[in-house]
Design an enzyme around this catalytic site. Sequence first.
Site, PDB file in Angstrom:
ATOM      1  N   CYS A   1     -14.139   2.841   9.811  1.00  0.00           N
ATOM      2  CA  CYS A   1     -13.411   2.304   9.896  1.00  0.00           C
ATOM      3  C   CYS A   1     -12.989   0.979  10.901  1.00  0.00           C
ATOM      4  CB  CYS A   1     -11.743   2.837   9.693  1.00  0.00           C
ATOM      5  SG  CYS A   1     -11.391   2.487   9.877  1.00  0.00           S
TER       6      CYS A   1
ATOM      7  N   THR B   1       7.447   6.818  -6.994  1.00  0.00           N
ATOM      8  CA  THR B   1       7.898   7.933  -6.420  1.00  0.00           C
ATOM      9  C   THR B   1       7.575   9.071  -5.702  1.00  0.00           C
ATOM     10  OG1 THR B   1       9.379   7.750  -8.436  1.00  0.00           O
ATOM     11  CG2 THR B   1       9.282   9.985  -7.647  1.00  0.00           C
TER      12      THR B   1
ATOM     13  N   CYS C   1      -4.929   8.809   5.434  1.00  0.00           N
ATOM     14  CA  CYS C   1      -4.265   7.619   6.333  1.00  0.00           C
ATOM     15  C   CYS C   1      -2.460   6.891   5.838  1.00  0.00           C
ATOM     16  CB  CYS C   1      -5.242   6.865   5.254  1.00  0.00           C
ATOM     17  SG  CYS C   1      -5.394   5.009   6.754  1.00  0.00           S
TER      18      CYS C   1
ATOM     19  N   TYR D   1      14.554   4.146 -11.487  1.00  0.00           N
ATOM     20  CA  TYR D   1      14.229   3.730 -12.100  1.00  0.00           C
ATOM     21  C   TYR D   1      14.147   3.775 -13.872  1.00  0.00           C
ATOM     22  CZ  TYR D   1      13.002   2.761  -7.521  1.00  0.00           C
ATOM     23  OH  TYR D   1      13.225   2.319  -6.255  1.00  0.00           O
TER      24      TYR D   1
ATOM     25  N   GLU E   1       1.585   8.801 -14.009  1.00  0.00           N
ATOM     26  CA  GLU E   1       1.274   7.648 -13.503  1.00  0.00           C
ATOM     27  C   GLU E   1       2.506   6.794 -12.878  1.00  0.00           C
ATOM     28  OE1 GLU E   1      -0.167   6.646 -10.836  1.00  0.00           O
ATOM     29  OE2 GLU E   1      -2.457   8.206 -11.114  1.00  0.00           O
TER      30      GLU E   1
ATOM     31  N   TYR F   1      -2.268  -1.707 -11.994  1.00  0.00           N
ATOM     32  CA  TYR F   1      -2.580  -0.008 -11.108  1.00  0.00           C
ATOM     33  C   TYR F   1      -2.479   1.006 -12.365  1.00  0.00           C
ATOM     34  CZ  TYR F   1      -2.023   4.322  -9.299  1.00  0.00           C
ATOM     35  OH  TYR F   1      -1.781   5.688  -8.918  1.00  0.00           O
TER      36      TYR F   1
ATOM     37  N   TRP G   1      -1.192  17.625 -13.438  1.00  0.00           N
ATOM     38  CA  TRP G   1      -1.862  16.455 -14.099  1.00  0.00           C
ATOM     39  C   TRP G   1      -3.076  16.787 -13.446  1.00  0.00           C
ATOM     40  CZ3 TRP G   1       2.247  15.387 -11.167  1.00  0.00           C
ATOM     41  CH2 TRP G   1       2.391  14.850  -9.290  1.00  0.00           C
ATOM     42  N   ARG G   2      -3.183  16.969 -12.691  1.00  0.00           N
ATOM     43  CA  ARG G   2      -4.980  17.733 -12.728  1.00  0.00           C
ATOM     44  C   ARG G   2      -5.355  18.796 -13.444  1.00  0.00           C
ATOM     45  NH1 ARG G   2      -5.179  15.677  -5.676  1.00  0.00           N
ATOM     46  NH2 ARG G   2      -5.114  13.778  -6.347  1.00  0.00           N
TER      47      ARG G   2
ATOM     48  N   ASP H   1      -2.935   0.680  -5.019  1.00  0.00           N
ATOM     49  CA  ASP H   1      -1.274   1.374  -4.348  1.00  0.00           C
ATOM     50  C   ASP H   1      -1.301   0.945  -3.719  1.00  0.00           C
ATOM     51  OD1 ASP H   1      -2.836   3.474  -3.963  1.00  0.00           O
ATOM     52  OD2 ASP H   1      -2.024   4.255  -5.223  1.00  0.00           O
TER      53      ASP H   1
ATOM     54  N   CYS I   1      -6.836   9.837  11.987  1.00  0.00           N
ATOM     55  CA  CYS I   1      -8.172   9.242  12.084  1.00  0.00           C
ATOM     56  C   CYS I   1      -9.327  10.732  12.362  1.00  0.00           C
ATOM     57  CB  CYS I   1      -8.291   8.242  12.935  1.00  0.00           C
ATOM     58  SG  CYS I   1      -7.192   7.055  12.133  1.00  0.00           S
TER      59      CYS I   1
HETATM   60  S1  SF4 Z   1      -9.911   6.772   9.976  1.00  0.00           S
HETATM   61 FE1  SF4 Z   1      -9.592   3.838   9.083  1.00  0.00          FE
HETATM   62  S2  SF4 Z   1      -9.332   4.595   7.187  1.00  0.00           S
HETATM   63 FE2  SF4 Z   1      -9.692   6.968   8.133  1.00  0.00          FE
HETATM   64  S3  SF4 Z   1      -7.117   7.100   8.805  1.00  0.00           S
HETATM   65 FE3  SF4 Z   1      -8.157   6.065  10.743  1.00  0.00          FE
HETATM   66  S4  SF4 Z   1      -7.168   4.225   9.739  1.00  0.00           S
HETATM   67 FE4  SF4 Z   1      -7.124   4.788   8.052  1.00  0.00          FE
END
Ligand code: SF4
Length: 345
Positions: free
Chosen positions: A199, A37, A183, A76, A31, A111, A18-19, A129, A190
Amino acid sequence: MIKKLSRWFSASARILPWREDPSPYRVWISEIMLQQTQVITVVPYFEKFITRFPTVESLASADLSEVLANWSGLGYYSRARNIHRAAGLVVAGGFPRDRAGWEELPGVGPYTAGAILSIAYHMPEAIVDGNVERVLSRMHRLKSRDKNKIWSLSRGLLGEAARLKVDPSVLNQGLMELGARVCKPKNPLCDVCPARSDCQAFAKGDVEKFPVKKPRVKSVDVQERTTAFVTKDFKVLVTLDESARWRKGLWDLPLEVKSSQNVYASKKDPKLQVKYVVTKHKVSRVISLKYFTHNAKNSSNQMMKANSDSRWIRLDEAITLPHGASLRKSLKVLSDAIQPQRCRS
Ligand code: SF4
């Protein structure tokens, strides 16, 4: 953070069907499919669906049963019914160009409206989301799941993106992609995160505490009894069951009804057990197996006469009808249980 996120997304976004051509129609279908899913599951369904229904006109003019058949396996099913209804509205009035217009269509919430408008039209519309909520909760160490707060943060990022001339499509998709691939709910990456320097949870070293836990949704136990009528030529009676919201438009074994004609299952008939889950419902199904010695085509028995809401179909072909987990699991135990020599009057 926005510049880094947009660079990261532009360099490493997954190639998804879809991109490649983010038209309103394709973004909308993707979407809706992506609700509840995972991406990896959706890709083949999306490709099959778009091949069969390449335009909103082709979708609107198709029978609902065919739309459901092409949705079969995604679950669904109310999503497919909504898409079909919405396609008719879009053909009549055109694709909406604002949030209010999209949210009037069946199955489109805040959303989805934000995702379509930002991705397909590049409009500065916010999205929230599960992925975006997780990223923003961690970045701001939010102590509650206040949706208004998250939406406000998401809108704030769009304002900043406009100032930096970052496309809302890139920002929103970047946030979602970050939540999905970096994340992550468990073991977030991180060390490679483009938002790391902004963050707060990372700085405090308590990333796993966010987002704070939601109260658990209580599941509802449901008991149901069905009868599997099986003929000599291995056909099974299936019906279009409208008795529960999650079954509308889907084929299933007939739910058991008491009858004076004694054609329904008796206490002596073999019993099979199936368990399945639909949304918050945990269903325990007992299937009474009722054999007929005659075949479906030539029988004069009233029970054998299928009508518009029921049909006889070979056991191994029933899976091709629009169905949910209830029929899929029932067919599996039936196929395992049925042996020709056990057929009786
Ligand atoms: S740094 Fe913060 S935003 Fe990035 S993955 Fe870790 S917790 Fe998530």
